[in-house]
Design a protein around this motif. Structure first.
Motif, mmCIF file in Angstrom:
data_model
loop_
_atom_site.group_PDB
_atom_site.id
_atom_site.type_symbol
_atom_site.label_atom_id
_atom_site.label_comp_id
_atom_site.label_asym_id
_atom_site.label_seq_id
_atom_site.Cartn_x
_atom_site.Cartn_y
_atom_site.Cartn_z
ATOM 1 N N VAL A 97 0.878 -1.172 0.000
ATOM 2 C CA VAL A 97 0.000 0.000 0.000
ATOM 3 C C VAL A 97 0.911 1.217 0.000
ATOM 4 O O VAL A 97 1.650 1.442 0.956
ATOM 5 C CB VAL A 97 -0.934 0.043 1.214
ATOM 6 N N SER A 98 0.879 1.983 -1.061
ATOM 7 C CA SER A 98 1.847 3.066 -1.236
ATOM 8 C C SER A 98 1.184 4.309 -1.817
ATOM 9 O O SER A 98 0.104 4.243 -2.389
ATOM 10 C CB SER A 98 2.974 2.620 -2.183
ATOM 11 N N PHE A 99 1.879 5.439 -1.660
ATOM 12 C CA PHE A 99 1.511 6.692 -2.313
ATOM 13 C C PHE A 99 0.208 7.272 -1.761
ATOM 14 O O PHE A 99 -0.844 7.177 -2.375
ATOM 15 C CB PHE A 99 1.421 6.509 -3.831
ATOM 16 N N GLY A 100 0.345 7.885 -0.597
ATOM 17 C CA GLY A 100 -0.812 8.486 0.048
ATOM 18 C C GLY A 100 -0.974 7.951 1.456
ATOM 19 O O GLY A 100 -0.052 7.374 2.036
ATOM 20 N N PRO A 101 -2.159 8.123 2.050
ATOM 21 C CA PRO A 101 -2.393 7.718 3.448
ATOM 22 C C PRO A 101 -2.560 6.205 3.590
ATOM 23 O O PRO A 101 -3.665 5.675 3.593
ATOM 24 C CB PRO A 101 -3.679 8.465 3.806
ATOM 25 N N TYR A 102 -1.429 5.509 3.700
ATOM 26 C CA TYR A 102 -1.453 4.043 3.754
ATOM 27 C C TYR A 102 -1.584 3.496 5.167
ATOM 28 O O TYR A 102 -2.093 2.392 5.372
ATOM 29 C CB TYR A 102 -0.176 3.472 3.126
ATOM 30 N N ALA A 103 -1.125 4.261 6.168
ATOM 31 C CA ALA A 103 -0.985 3.718 7.522
ATOM 32 C C ALA A 103 -2.310 3.246 8.096
ATOM 33 O O ALA A 103 -2.360 2.268 8.858
ATOM 34 C CB ALA A 103 -0.350 4.763 8.440
ATOM 35 N N GLU A 104 -3.404 3.904 7.740
ATOM 36 C CA GLU A 104 -4.712 3.549 8.294
ATOM 37 C C GLU A 104 -5.171 2.164 7.869
ATOM 38 O O GLU A 104 -6.090 1.602 8.475
ATOM 39 C CB GLU A 104 -5.744 4.590 7.864
ATOM 40 N N HIS A 105 -4.556 1.604 6.852
ATOM 41 C CA HIS A 105 -4.971 0.289 6.344
ATOM 42 C C HIS A 105 -4.111 -0.859 6.876
ATOM 43 O O HIS A 105 -4.436 -2.031 6.638
ATOM 44 C CB HIS A 105 -4.928 0.289 4.822
ATOM 45 N N LEU A 106 -3.020 -0.542 7.537
ATOM 46 C CA LEU A 106 -2.085 -1.586 7.944
ATOM 47 C C LEU A 106 -2.686 -2.562 8.935
ATOM 48 O O LEU A 106 -2.445 -3.773 8.864
ATOM 49 C CB LEU A 106 -0.820 -0.951 8.535
ATOM 50 N N GLY A 107 -3.459 -2.039 9.875
ATOM 51 C CA GLY A 107 -4.013 -2.894 10.924
ATOM 52 C C GLY A 107 -4.879 -4.008 10.378
ATOM 53 O O GLY A 107 -4.733 -5.183 10.759
ATOM 54 N N LYS A 108 -5.789 -3.675 9.469
ATOM 55 C CA LYS A 108 -6.681 -4.685 8.895
ATOM 56 C C LYS A 108 -5.894 -5.739 8.129
ATOM 57 O O LYS A 108 -6.176 -6.940 8.218
ATOM 58 C CB LYS A 108 -7.686 -4.020 7.951
ATOM 59 N N LEU A 109 -4.918 -5.299 7.364
ATOM 60 C CA LEU A 109 -4.152 -6.229 6.552
ATOM 61 C C LEU A 109 -3.309 -7.161 7.417
ATOM 62 O O LEU A 109 -3.292 -8.378 7.203
ATOM 63 C CB LEU A 109 -3.260 -5.451 5.581
ATOM 64 N N ARG A 110 -2.646 -6.606 8.413
ATOM 65 C CA ARG A 110 -1.807 -7.439 9.276
ATOM 66 C C ARG A 110 -2.649 -8.376 10.128
ATOM 67 O O ARG A 110 -2.252 -9.512 10.396
ATOM 68 C CB ARG A 110 -0.909 -6.564 10.140
ATOM 69 N N ALA A 111 -3.833 -7.923 10.549
ATOM 70 C CA ALA A 111 -4.730 -8.780 11.331
ATOM 71 C C ALA A 111 -5.187 -9.982 10.518
ATOM 72 O O ALA A 111 -5.519 -11.039 11.074
ATOM 73 C CB ALA A 111 -5.933 -7.981 11.810
ATOM 74 N N ALA A 112 -5.201 -9.822 9.192
ATOM 75 C CA ALA A 112 -5.584 -10.927 8.311
ATOM 76 C C ALA A 112 -4.411 -11.855 8.016
ATOM 77 O O ALA A 112 -4.543 -12.800 7.233
ATOM 78 C CB ALA A 112 -6.147 -10.364 7.006
ATOM 79 N N GLY A 113 -3.256 -11.593 8.621
ATOM 80 C CA GLY A 113 -2.086 -12.441 8.409
ATOM 81 C C GLY A 113 -1.329 -12.141 7.138
ATOM 82 O O GLY A 113 -0.552 -12.975 6.656
ATOM 83 N N ILE A 114 -1.538 -10.952 6.580
ATOM 84 C CA ILE A 114 -0.890 -10.554 5.334
ATOM 85 C C ILE A 114 0.348 -9.727 5.631
ATOM 86 O O ILE A 114 0.309 -8.824 6.472
ATOM 87 C CB ILE A 114 -1.874 -9.733 4.465
ATOM 88 N N VAL A 115 1.449 -10.029 4.969
ATOM 89 C CA VAL A 115 2.662 -9.211 5.080
ATOM 90 C C VAL A 115 2.411 -7.903 4.329
ATOM 91 O O VAL A 115 1.949 -7.907 3.187
ATOM 92 C CB VAL A 115 3.881 -9.947 4.485
#
Length: 317
Positions: A97-115
């Motif tokens: 997730v790049s180019f813009g406000p990416y940080a808000e999406h990290l939690g959901k992705l990591r909680a799903a077990g995604i690198v």
């Protein structure tokens, strides 16, 4: 190949290469081919595609039975959050997730077990990404094709980022052969993030006329700027311009972006040119490594070529 890094160990790869997510070039077929060959293939998601398209292409990539990834453009997610839902449902091994406000999406992705990784064009961006909680950082130099920063070249950026963060670092920008892979591995990168080298592959969705432009291009035939974004009225953040093959449209409007922004016919002109296969007007994003892409190859051939990095690294042992 016996080179082992965080990247190869984490995803069970034989070659420490990620096929960069190139929107409009790399869909499910290319991702599957790259992964099947022993690297990590990725699907590039543009702002124009639908969640259904993501589901379809992810299914094609997953059919290879190997890990694969999906690349998202952060600034487009606010207007279409269903794209993130589609990615979460697909459960790829890696998401960029790049180019813009990416940080808000990290939690959901990591909680799903995604690198989760993000592309950084400066050391400051890399440090901020580590603090935000990414699993790895892609140090992307200005040589790279498509969108990104143009402030720092790959080699100085990579050295600085490696000293500044503790998370794994992948190197991007201008890496097209085993020599480039060996260089960034020797510096301390965990692998290479490679886009342009795969643009000549039979498995891309690049239109034939665009592919011909790629194969004919020299290393000096790219240009960086916002001309094509302004012409198409795309809302890319201004700090992320694009590197593309130089053409007549770019030369005409370079330095006149303010005028181009009010030129009513520009979007239709670009759209018509793309439909007609006119790439003196429509754009083909590519990096400075394009001069090394000289013939049609399969993704497996390209990945196999990178495996020769082992012999280069062994010269000094």
């Amino acid at each position: 190949m016996t080179i082992r890094t965080w990247l190869t160990d984490r995803f069970g790869l034989t070659v420490p290469v990620v096929g960069a997510p190139m929107a409009g070039v790399g869909a499910g077929r290319l991702a599957a081919a790259v992964s099947r060959a022993g690297a990590l293939g990725m699907i590039g998601v543009s702002g124009a595609v639908t969640p259904a398209w993501i589901e379809e292409q992810a299914g094609e990539a997953a059919a290879a039975g190997r890990p694969y990834g999906i690349g998202l453009i952060a600034w487009t997610l606010a207007r279409d959050p269903a794209k993130l839902d589609a990615v979460l449902a697909a459960r790829p091994a890696l998401v960029s997730v790049s180019f813009g406000p990416y940080a808000e999406h990290l939690g959901k992705l990591r909680a799903a077990g995604i690198v989760v990784v993000t592309q950084a064009g400066t050391t400051e961006e890399a440090v901020a990404a580590e603090r935000a909680g990414v699993d790895a950082v892609v140090a992307r130099g200005g040589e790279g094709g498509g969108h990104g920063r143009n402030e720092v070249a790959t080699l100085p950026l990579l050295q600085s980022v490696l000293d500044a963060v503790r998370v794994p670092v992948l190197a991007a920008g201008g890496i097209a052969t085993a020599r480039g892979l060996a260089a960034v591995l020797a510096a301390g990168a965990e692998g290479a993030w490679v886009g342009t080298a795969f643009m000549g592959c039979a498995e891309t969705v690049l239109p034939p006329a665009a592919a011909e432009r790629v194969l004919a291009a020299a290393e000096t035939d790219t240009a960086y700027g916002r001309v094509f974004d302004v012409a198409q009225r795309l809302d890319w953040p201004p700090e992320y311009g694009g590197r593309a093959l130089r053409n007549a449209f770019f030369e005409r409007w370079k330095g006149h972006e303010e005028e181009l922004a009010t030129h009513e016919a520009a979007p239709a002109e670009i759209a018509a040119a793309r439909e007609a296969g006119d790439y003196e007007t429509a754009c083909v994003y590519a990096g400075q490594a394009v001069g090394m892409v000289r013939e049609r190859r399969t993704a497996a051939d390209v990945v196999a070529g990178f495996a020769d990095a082992e012999h280069l690294l062994n010269r000094f042992r």
